[in-house]
Write a protein that holds these residues in place. Structure first.
Motif, PDB file in Angstrom:
ATOM      1  N   GLU A 247       0.844  -1.208   0.000  1.00  0.00           N
ATOM      2  CA  GLU A 247       0.000   0.000   0.000  1.00  0.00           C
ATOM      3  C   GLU A 247       0.874   1.251   0.000  1.00  0.00           C
ATOM      4  O   GLU A 247       0.577   2.229  -0.679  1.00  0.00           O
ATOM      5  N   LYS A 248       1.971   1.196   0.769  1.00  0.00           N
ATOM      6  CA  LYS A 248       2.900   2.337   0.795  1.00  0.00           C
ATOM      7  C   LYS A 248       3.499   2.542  -0.593  1.00  0.00           C
ATOM      8  O   LYS A 248       3.699   3.673  -1.048  1.00  0.00           O
ATOM      9  N   ALA A 249       3.820   1.406  -1.248  1.00  0.00           N
ATOM     10  CA  ALA A 249       4.389   1.496  -2.600  1.00  0.00           C
ATOM     11  C   ALA A 249       3.381   2.127  -3.562  1.00  0.00           C
ATOM     12  O   ALA A 249       3.756   2.897  -4.471  1.00  0.00           O
ATOM     13  N   ALA A 250       2.074   1.843  -3.348  1.00  0.00           N
ATOM     14  CA  ALA A 250       1.034   2.435  -4.202  1.00  0.00           C
ATOM     15  C   ALA A 250       1.007   3.949  -4.007  1.00  0.00           C
ATOM     16  O   ALA A 250       0.850   4.710  -4.984  1.00  0.00           O
ATOM     17  N   ASP A 251       1.161   4.388  -2.755  1.00  0.00           N
ATOM     18  CA  ASP A 251       1.195   5.832  -2.488  1.00  0.00           C
ATOM     19  C   ASP A 251       2.375   6.484  -3.203  1.00  0.00           C
ATOM     20  O   ASP A 251       2.279   7.607  -3.709  1.00  0.00           O
ATOM     21  N   PHE A 252       3.492   5.742  -3.244  1.00  0.00           N
ATOM     22  CA  PHE A 252       4.681   6.271  -3.929  1.00  0.00           C
ATOM     23  C   PHE A 252       4.395   6.435  -5.422  1.00  0.00           C
ATOM     24  O   PHE A 252       4.757   7.455  -6.026  1.00  0.00           O
TER      25      PHE A 252
ATOM     26  N   ILE B 155      -7.745  -1.404  -6.140  1.00  0.00           N
ATOM     27  CA  ILE B 155      -6.503  -0.616  -6.230  1.00  0.00           C
ATOM     28  C   ILE B 155      -6.546   0.241  -7.503  1.00  0.00           C
ATOM     29  O   ILE B 155      -6.187   1.425  -7.490  1.00  0.00           O
ATOM     30  N   ALA B 156      -7.033  -0.382  -8.595  1.00  0.00           N
ATOM     31  CA  ALA B 156      -7.087   0.323  -9.886  1.00  0.00           C
ATOM     32  C   ALA B 156      -7.963   1.572  -9.784  1.00  0.00           C
ATOM     33  O   ALA B 156      -7.611   2.635 -10.310  1.00  0.00           O
TER      34      ALA B 156
ATOM     35  N   VAL C  85      -0.802  -2.789 -12.837  1.00  0.00           N
ATOM     36  CA  VAL C  85      -0.923  -3.288 -11.464  1.00  0.00           C
ATOM     37  C   VAL C  85      -0.901  -4.816 -11.528  1.00  0.00           C
ATOM     38  O   VAL C  85      -1.763  -5.442 -12.135  1.00  0.00           O
ATOM     39  N   LEU C  86       0.115  -5.406 -10.885  1.00  0.00           N
ATOM     40  CA  LEU C  86       0.329  -6.849 -11.009  1.00  0.00           C
ATOM     41  C   LEU C  86       0.272  -7.542  -9.645  1.00  0.00           C
ATOM     42  O   LEU C  86       0.821  -7.049  -8.653  1.00  0.00           O
TER      43      LEU C  86
END
Lengths: 327, 154
Positions: free
Chosen positions: B19-24, B80-81, B37-38
């Motif tokens: 989730e942190k990586a998604a924020d990045f 997430i998408a 998104v994999l």
């Protein structure tokens, strides 16, 4: 071969509750008639049960501990602390016999069985988390179970801490080590496919070993149960209440900790679906009192049916919380 | 104006680090607008679910299990998408089966991405850890074997 084993697996596991009641019934009838003394078989049966549970478990799963530390800690709290505390509180409040209270506390203190992952899978929960919780608590149990009993019931009954630790070391570490070594040797020897093919057989073997333990426990206590049906029925009612409260407290803990649905399921079920065969083996080896074993037999009769009841209720409660969070 | 990064491969295991990586990734919006998104279903996960189904007596076949896990992962990836789409990213979703680090590198090559973003898992800062323990074995292998820039978010 695998298809035949899958068919055997489906048939056997589908009617597990029926097999449990049949084992208790047969244990009572044969134990009452023939005075069977098969307690020497309990140790090898529990060894087999844990061994076949560990052989198919992939090591890489344990790296998941780092992925969800919050869920692991909550699971451990529910399994190791809340479950025995609830067992002790309910049984000491409703039962006059200190040894029966010790039996309930023992049933609450032991690690979860393989059914935790099964219920988790059926409910769409996080299965790897269930398996990791099961493995960690199995290892910790060698120290945790004796001291939990000593702290909670040590002032009422004599708790043989050293004997319990020795019994658990044999019951847990031997099959655990043998299971891991078997898997490792199979992989190194290029026999991984054999484990794959036999995979459907492992839960059947484990289940048969558990049923044999139930049968032996019932046969050992046959005289007492048959001559005092009111006592066992009272104990079963307490067990029903214990499991109901356990499911509720697990759910409340998960909600307070804001766990999502997937992770809440193994935490709740981990506390409520314990490896009662280990509890019986410990009761027979370390406590020479029928009250302890009777309490665990009552838990055996109630655990699976209560897990089935909450199988229908829990998704509505926990998934509703997830939907609220999404809004 | 041409985006500096272009296309990102964001690999998630649905953990809090992911989730942190998604924020990045979202923070990279000024320099990029496409994200793949994999999620990779690994062998250990598949075996764990197979075991659980065998214990419950509900196992049918491995194909059905893969289908079930893929659907489950797709539904999470869609959530997430949506979050990326709200930030005006163009999003592609992908669920694959295999060794996570290998699949991540294969998809990165196939989709011609410019950057791989992945979350880390690891031990505490106080303990003595090697690189693999600090950032997680999947992230470590992606970093080691990738020809592309890789960002590991802790």
């Amino acid at each position: 071969m695998k298809k035949k084993l899958i068919r055997l697996n489906v048939f056997f596991r589908k009617y597990m509750t029926l097999w449990v009641f049949l084992s208790i019934f047969l244990g009572l009838v044969l134990g009452y008639t023939f005075r069977l003394k098969l307690n020497f078989l309990i140790l090898p049966l529990v060894f087999l049960m844990i061994y076949v549970m560990i052989v198919p478990t992939p090591f890489s799963l344990f790296a998941r501990v780092f992925m969800s530390p919050k869920e692991i800690i909550l699971g451990l709290v529910n399994i190791l602390i809340v479950a025995p505390l609830v067992a002790f509180a309910i049984s000491s409040a409703l039962l006059a016999n200190n040894f029966t209270t010790a039996g309930f506390t023992l049933a609450g203190a032991v690690p979860p069985g393989g059914m935790n992952a099964a219920w988790t899978g059926l409910l769409g929960g996080n299965v790897p988390l269930a398996i990791v919780l099961q493995a960690i608590t199995l290892i910790i149990s060698v120290i945790q179970v004796p001291y939990t009993l000593k702290i909670l019931v040590g002032t009422y009954v004599s708790v043989p801490v050293n004997l319990l630790m020795r019994s658990l070391a044999v019951l847990v570490f031997l099959p655990l080590t043998a299971g891991f070594l078997t898997r490792e040797m199979a992989i190194r020897g290029g026999k991984e496919n054999l484990i794959e093919d036999l995979r459907p057989l492992f839960p059947v073997l484990s289940g048969l070993a558990a049923l044999a333990v139930v049968f032996i426990a019932a046969s050992l206590q046959a005289k007492k149960i048959v001559s005092n049906p009111a006592f066992i029925s009272h104990t079963v009612v307490v067990a029903l209440l214990y499991y109901a409260i356990l499911f509720v407290t697990g759910t409340v803990i998960s909600r307070l900790a804001k766990l999502n649905y997937e992770n809440a399921i193994p935490v709740v079920y981990g506390g409520a679906t314990k490896n009662l065969s280990i509890a019986i083996a410990l009761a027979v080896s370390a406590f020479h009192n029928s009250g302890v074993i009777l309490a665990i037999i009552a838990c055996f009769m109630v655990q699976m049916p209560m897990a089935s009841v909450f199988f229908r209720i829990l998704p509505k409660i926990l998934a509703a919380k997830d939907r609220q969070q999404d809004l | 104006m041409k985006k500096v990064v272009g296309k990102i491969l964001y690999a998630t295991d649905f953990s809090s680090q992911s989730e942190k990586a998604a924020d990045f990734v979202k923070a990279l919006k000024p320099v990029c607008n496409k994200v793949v998104v994999l999620h990779v279903v690994d062998r250990a996960t598949l075996e764990a679910y197979e075991d659980a189904m065998l214990w419950s007596g509900k196992f049918e076949s491995r194909d059905k299990l893969v289908e079930m896990l893929t659907k489950k992962a797709e539904s999470k990836l869609r959530k997430i998408a949506e979050k990326f789409e709200n930030e005006s990213f163009e999003v592609e979703l992908s669920v694959e089966l295999g060794k996570p680090w290998r699949v991540i590198l294969n998809i990165a090559g196939r989709e011609k991405v410019d950057l791989i973003v992945i979350g880390s898992h690891g031990c505490s800062q106080n303990s003595l850890c090697d690189l693999e323990a600090v950032i997680g074995s999947t992230a470590e292998k992606v970093v080691r074997h990738s020809n592309l820039p890789v960002v590991v978010v802790k």
